[in-house]
Design an enzyme around this catalytic site. Structure first.
Site, PDB file in Angstrom:
ATOM      1  N   ILE A 120     -31.308  47.739  -1.130  1.00 32.92           N
ATOM      2  CA  ILE A 120     -32.209  47.221  -0.215  1.00 32.92           C
ATOM      3  C   ILE A 120     -31.524  47.414   1.211  1.00 32.92           C
ATOM      4  O   ILE A 120     -31.919  47.613   2.135  1.00 32.92           O
ATOM      5  CB  ILE A 120     -32.854  46.064  -0.310  1.00 32.92           C
ATOM      6  CG1 ILE A 120     -33.585  46.065  -1.497  1.00 32.92           C
ATOM      7  CG2 ILE A 120     -33.551  45.420   0.917  1.00 32.92           C
ATOM      8  CD1 ILE A 120     -34.054  44.687  -1.902  1.00 32.92           C
ATOM      9  N   GLU A 154     -27.111  46.592   2.940  1.00 31.66           N
ATOM     10  CA  GLU A 154     -25.533  46.358   2.938  1.00 31.66           C
ATOM     11  C   GLU A 154     -25.397  45.039   3.663  1.00 31.66           C
ATOM     12  O   GLU A 154     -25.766  44.834   4.855  1.00 31.66           O
ATOM     13  CB  GLU A 154     -25.046  47.379   3.369  1.00 31.66           C
ATOM     14  CG  GLU A 154     -24.955  48.752   2.673  1.00 31.66           C
ATOM     15  CD  GLU A 154     -24.167  48.474   1.290  1.00 31.66           C
ATOM     16  OE1 GLU A 154     -23.251  47.778   1.469  1.00 31.66           O
ATOM     17  OE2 GLU A 154     -24.445  49.343   0.499  1.00 31.66           O
ATOM     18  N   GLY A 155     -24.367  44.079   3.110  1.00 30.94           N
ATOM     19  CA  GLY A 155     -24.246  42.832   3.794  1.00 30.94           C
ATOM     20  C   GLY A 155     -22.443  42.956   4.080  1.00 30.94           C
ATOM     21  O   GLY A 155     -21.863  43.725   3.844  1.00 30.94           O
ATOM     22  N   MET A 173     -20.422  40.983   2.824  1.00 29.27           N
ATOM     23  CA  MET A 173     -19.735  40.736   1.525  1.00 29.27           C
ATOM     24  C   MET A 173     -20.249  41.172   0.232  1.00 29.27           C
ATOM     25  O   MET A 173     -19.759  41.425  -0.853  1.00 29.27           O
ATOM     26  CB  MET A 173     -19.684  39.084   1.181  1.00 29.27           C
ATOM     27  CG  MET A 173     -18.600  38.291   1.893  1.00 29.27           C
ATOM     28  SD  MET A 173     -18.402  36.840   1.188  1.00 29.27           S
ATOM     29  CE  MET A 173     -17.652  37.102  -0.220  1.00 29.27           C
ATOM     30  N   LYS A 218     -28.251  40.033  -4.880  1.00 26.98           N
ATOM     31  CA  LYS A 218     -26.939  40.165  -4.126  1.00 26.98           C
ATOM     32  C   LYS A 218     -25.498  40.455  -4.839  1.00 26.98           C
ATOM     33  O   LYS A 218     -25.393  39.480  -5.557  1.00 26.98           O
ATOM     34  CB  LYS A 218     -26.734  39.400  -2.933  1.00 26.98           C
ATOM     35  CG  LYS A 218     -25.680  39.477  -2.123  1.00 26.98           C
ATOM     36  CD  LYS A 218     -25.586  38.694  -0.885  1.00 26.98           C
ATOM     37  CE  LYS A 218     -24.505  38.942   0.286  1.00 26.98           C
ATOM     38  NZ  LYS A 218     -24.759  38.397   1.340  1.00 26.98           N
ATOM     39  N   ASP A 230     -24.378  32.557  10.663  1.00 25.06           N
ATOM     40  CA  ASP A 230     -24.541  34.145  11.018  1.00 25.06           C
ATOM     41  C   ASP A 230     -26.102  34.141  11.320  1.00 25.06           C
ATOM     42  O   ASP A 230     -26.667  35.213  10.635  1.00 25.06           O
ATOM     43  CB  ASP A 230     -24.191  35.130   9.907  1.00 25.06           C
ATOM     44  CG  ASP A 230     -24.050  36.474  10.168  1.00 25.06           C
ATOM     45  OD1 ASP A 230     -23.826  36.572  11.441  1.00 25.06           O
ATOM     46  OD2 ASP A 230     -24.100  37.337   9.483  1.00 25.06           O
TER      47      ASP A 230
END
Length: 378
Positions: free
Chosen positions: A71, A73-74, A76, A94, A188
């Site tokens: 879905i 990219e983050g 971490m 995640k 964030d």
């Protein structure tokens, strides 16, 4: 274990066959591969033909979850659409990045923060279901929100109607205030981390940088790249992974409170309040209060410069909203609203004043509504 070759399995859900080609340059069991799903030609239109990319660190099944597709990219980790096998429901999964999972300190922090975020149960916060480790991979599953992020909507529309923006921020403030009352700080907050579902409800997402207000932060390090692009509204030119990291400079520069730019390890809930103010400003104006070529340039502006008054960029903004957002963007934490509960109350009062019923409610309508609500809750 999948082996290289061509297969025509049958979908267990709809019963239709599809073509599956497994590529492996080494000719070994698939660990580094790409899985190409192409439905066979039929008279019907293809259903859920989704390309899936497998990687060395992510198996097709992980801890009771079947991974369907990537879905997002983050900082971490990577978020996948997955199916929880035991309950047959879709979730967002995640998965911690491989380069971080080998660091015991970061792995422990990932698990600790997932456990902390899982304690939050609020209609305006994405619910975390499960956290675990399987095959050397750390993960946690969470509520799948069907809709778009406010960042997606901004990229499509440029800016948002003031009344809608006020309602979105009000809902986000309620979710974040609840997290703050539980001793958790997001760190964030930005449009991409506020999800709007199909029912018009805002969900605060991506708690990967959340920290306990009492957490020890002496080991945190600055790993934000001061020369990385810093404008998250620049149509995909931002390296989000370079901007959203764990440590002293944690967060996204365009939405970062001045005190967070100096030391993210010592911030309190008022840093989230400032970040939500930057988000509110962005929804109203179409760009963040401060932009620049690098993250360092934006962080310096956050600490030294005053933002342009929103009405100078958009003439149709109600003065009440301008007053609220500018107070949220005060440099000193003590000059902002006391907390996000106060922000939510101010926005709620504004929205109530703007409501204009087209006709008075009839008694029979109210009684029907109350009965429906009673049946729903029962």
């Amino acid at each position: 274990v999948l082996h290289p070759g061509h297969f025509t399995p049958r979908c267990p859900k709809c019963g239709r066959k599809f073509s599956l080609t497994v590529h492996d340059e080494k000719g070994e069991n698939v660990e580094v591969s790409s899985l190409d799903f192409v439905p066979e030609a039929t008279n019907e239109s293809p259903v859920d033909a989704i390309p899936v990319q497998a990687t060395t660190s992510i198996p097709t099944t992980l801890g009771g979850y079947q991974i369907i597709k990537r879905i997002a990219e983050g900082g971490m980790g990577t978020i996948y659409l997955a199916r929880q096998i035991s309950l047959q429901r879709e979730v967002a999964l995640k998965v911690m990045r491989q380069q971080y999972s080998t660091d015991q300190r970061l792995a422990e922090r990932f698990i600790r923060e997932a456990h902390a975020a899982a304690q939050l149960s609020h209609p305006n916060v994405v619910q975390i279901y499960d956290v675990g480790q399987d095959q050397g991979v750390h993960y946690f599953s969470m509520e799948l929100v069907k809709g778009k992020s406010l960042g997606d909507i901004l990229r499509e529309q440029g800016k948002i109607d003031p009344l809608k923006a006020a309602d979105y921020i009000r809902q986000a403030a309620l979710g974040l205030h609840f997290a703050h009352t539980q001793g958790l700080i997001h760190r964030d907050v930005k449009p991409d981390n506020l999800l709007l579902n199909d029912q018009g409800t805002i969900k605060v997402a991506d708690l990967g940088l959340v920290k306990s207000a009492e957490a020890v932060t002496l080991e945190e390090e600055s790993i934000i790249d001061p020369m990385s692009p810093a404008d998250p509204m620049s149509q995909g030119e931002v390296d989000e992974a370079a901007l959203t990291r764990v440590g002293h400079g944690v967060g996204t520069p365009a939405f970062m409170a001045p005190e967070q730019a100096r030391d993210a390890g010592t911030v309190d809930a008022r840093a989230d309040l400032y970040s939500l103010g930057c988000t509110f400003y962005t929804l109203l104006v179409g760009r963040p209060p401060f932009t620049g070529d690098t993250g360092m340039a934006v962080m310096l502006k956050q600490t030294r410069e005053e933002p342009e008054i929103p009405e100078e960029a958009r003439r149709d903004l109600p003065p009440e909203l301008i007053a609220i957002v500018m107070k949220m963007l005060q440099k000193k934490p003590e000059d902002r609203q006391e907390n996000l509960g106060e922000v939510a109350a101010e926005l709620d009062q504004f929205l109530r004043q703007k409501e204009k019923p087209t006709y008075p409610a009839r008694r029979e309508d109210l009684e029907a509504f109350q009965e429906s609500a009673r049946q729903f809750h029962a």
